[in-house]
Design an enzyme around this catalytic site. Structure first.
Site, mmCIF file in Angstrom:
data_model
loop_
_atom_site.group_PDB
_atom_site.id
_atom_site.type_symbol
_atom_site.label_atom_id
_atom_site.label_comp_id
_atom_site.label_asym_id
_atom_site.label_seq_id
_atom_site.Cartn_x
_atom_site.Cartn_y
_atom_site.Cartn_z
ATOM 1 N N CYS A 20 0.874 -1.174 0.000
ATOM 2 C CA CYS A 20 0.000 0.000 0.000
ATOM 3 C C CYS A 20 0.905 1.216 0.000
ATOM 4 O O CYS A 20 1.829 1.309 0.820
ATOM 5 C CB CYS A 20 -0.905 -0.006 1.225
ATOM 6 N N ASN A 21 0.661 2.132 -0.914
ATOM 7 C CA ASN A 21 1.516 3.309 -1.004
ATOM 8 C C ASN A 21 1.387 4.219 0.212
ATOM 9 O O ASN A 21 2.381 4.749 0.712
ATOM 10 C CB ASN A 21 1.173 4.089 -2.280
ATOM 11 N N THR A 22 0.158 4.414 0.694
ATOM 12 C CA THR A 22 -0.030 5.297 1.847
ATOM 13 C C THR A 22 0.621 4.716 3.096
ATOM 14 O O THR A 22 1.306 5.425 3.844
ATOM 15 C CB THR A 22 -1.529 5.542 2.094
ATOM 16 N N CYS A 131 -0.792 3.971 -6.420
ATOM 17 C CA CYS A 131 -1.788 3.308 -5.579
ATOM 18 C C CYS A 131 -2.054 1.958 -6.203
ATOM 19 O O CYS A 131 -2.257 1.868 -7.426
ATOM 20 C CB CYS A 131 -3.079 4.119 -5.499
ATOM 21 N N THR A 132 -2.058 0.897 -5.402
ATOM 22 C CA THR A 132 -2.195 -0.438 -5.964
ATOM 23 C C THR A 132 -3.555 -0.663 -6.620
ATOM 24 O O THR A 132 -3.696 -1.550 -7.457
ATOM 25 C CB THR A 132 -1.953 -1.502 -4.875
ATOM 26 N N HIS A 133 -4.563 0.134 -6.267
ATOM 27 C CA HIS A 133 -5.865 0.015 -6.922
ATOM 28 C C HIS A 133 -5.830 0.485 -8.379
ATOM 29 O O HIS A 133 -6.649 0.049 -9.189
ATOM 30 C CB HIS A 133 -6.914 0.855 -6.183
#
Length: 210
Positions: A20-22, A131-133
């Protein structure tokens, strides 16, 4: 993040990827200090791929508001290539669109146009999907940005680094992989969204209390 990592350590993991980037932006260093196993975030591999990819030294980064406001991508890219100009844009609506399966059609195209037109005007030649999404919206993003812009998927770059770090022996030998899916939210929702990401059934899914 510490609670999740502790639970995974109890399951015997030999390496932790913060996918997760965040979470990578805010928890990576703390987990690296706490844990005795390798800990890999998604920002450093994505930044390295972007710095290597850009030809005109102009890179765009899209992600959640938290990831963008952290400035971690810009700092990571500048550590590798100080002369690269980084343009960042939060795209919060991309996450619910991906989770609901709205990855094609007029709605995601209009949202992508609204978010990305500013970056399209900055003459970037590389865009980091921070963002992985966003992988599920890659086709719409590519269409919006045009074929002169290379898209960098931070998740794909991270997977390559993780593979190299583990090596054949560390990855568990030559047998078929096995999977365990642990979630702290709704197992049903995770299984539904996970199927979109992986292209196969996601099971079994175990709820855990972090």
């Amino acid at each position: 993040a510490r609670a999740c990592a502790s639970l995974l350590l109890d399951r015997g993991v030999k390496m932790l990827v913060i996918a997760c980037n965040t979470a990578s932006a805010y928890a990576l260093e703390a987990l690296r200090e706490d844990l005795d196993i390798p800990v890999l975030g998604v920002i450093e591999p994505g930044a390295a791929c972007a710095a290597k990819s850009t030809q005109n030294k102009r890179v765009g980064v899209i992600g959640t508001a938290g990831t963008v406001s952290s400035g971690q991508y810009e700092r990571a890219i500048h550590r590798l290539a100080a002369d690269v100009k980084v343009f960042s844009k939060p795209c919060p609506l991309f996450v619910p669109l991906a989770e609901e399966g709205w990855t094609d059609g007029d709605v995601p195209r209009q949202v992508a146009h609204e978010y990305l037109r500013e970056l399209a005007g900055q003459s970037i030649d590389t865009l980091v999907l921070g963002c992985t999404h966003y992988l599920l919206l890659k086709a719409v993003i590519a269409e919006t940005m045009g074929n002169r812009v290379t898209l960098v998927d931070s998740a794909e770059a991270t997977a390559a680094v993780a593979r190299d770090m583990l090596g054949p022996a560390g990855a568990g030998g030559h047998g078929a992989p096995s999977y365990q899916f642990l979630v702290s939210d709704s197992p049903e929702s995770f299984a539904r969204v996970g199927k979109r990401f992986l292209g196969c059934e996601v099971e079994p899914v175990e709820w855990v209390d972090c």
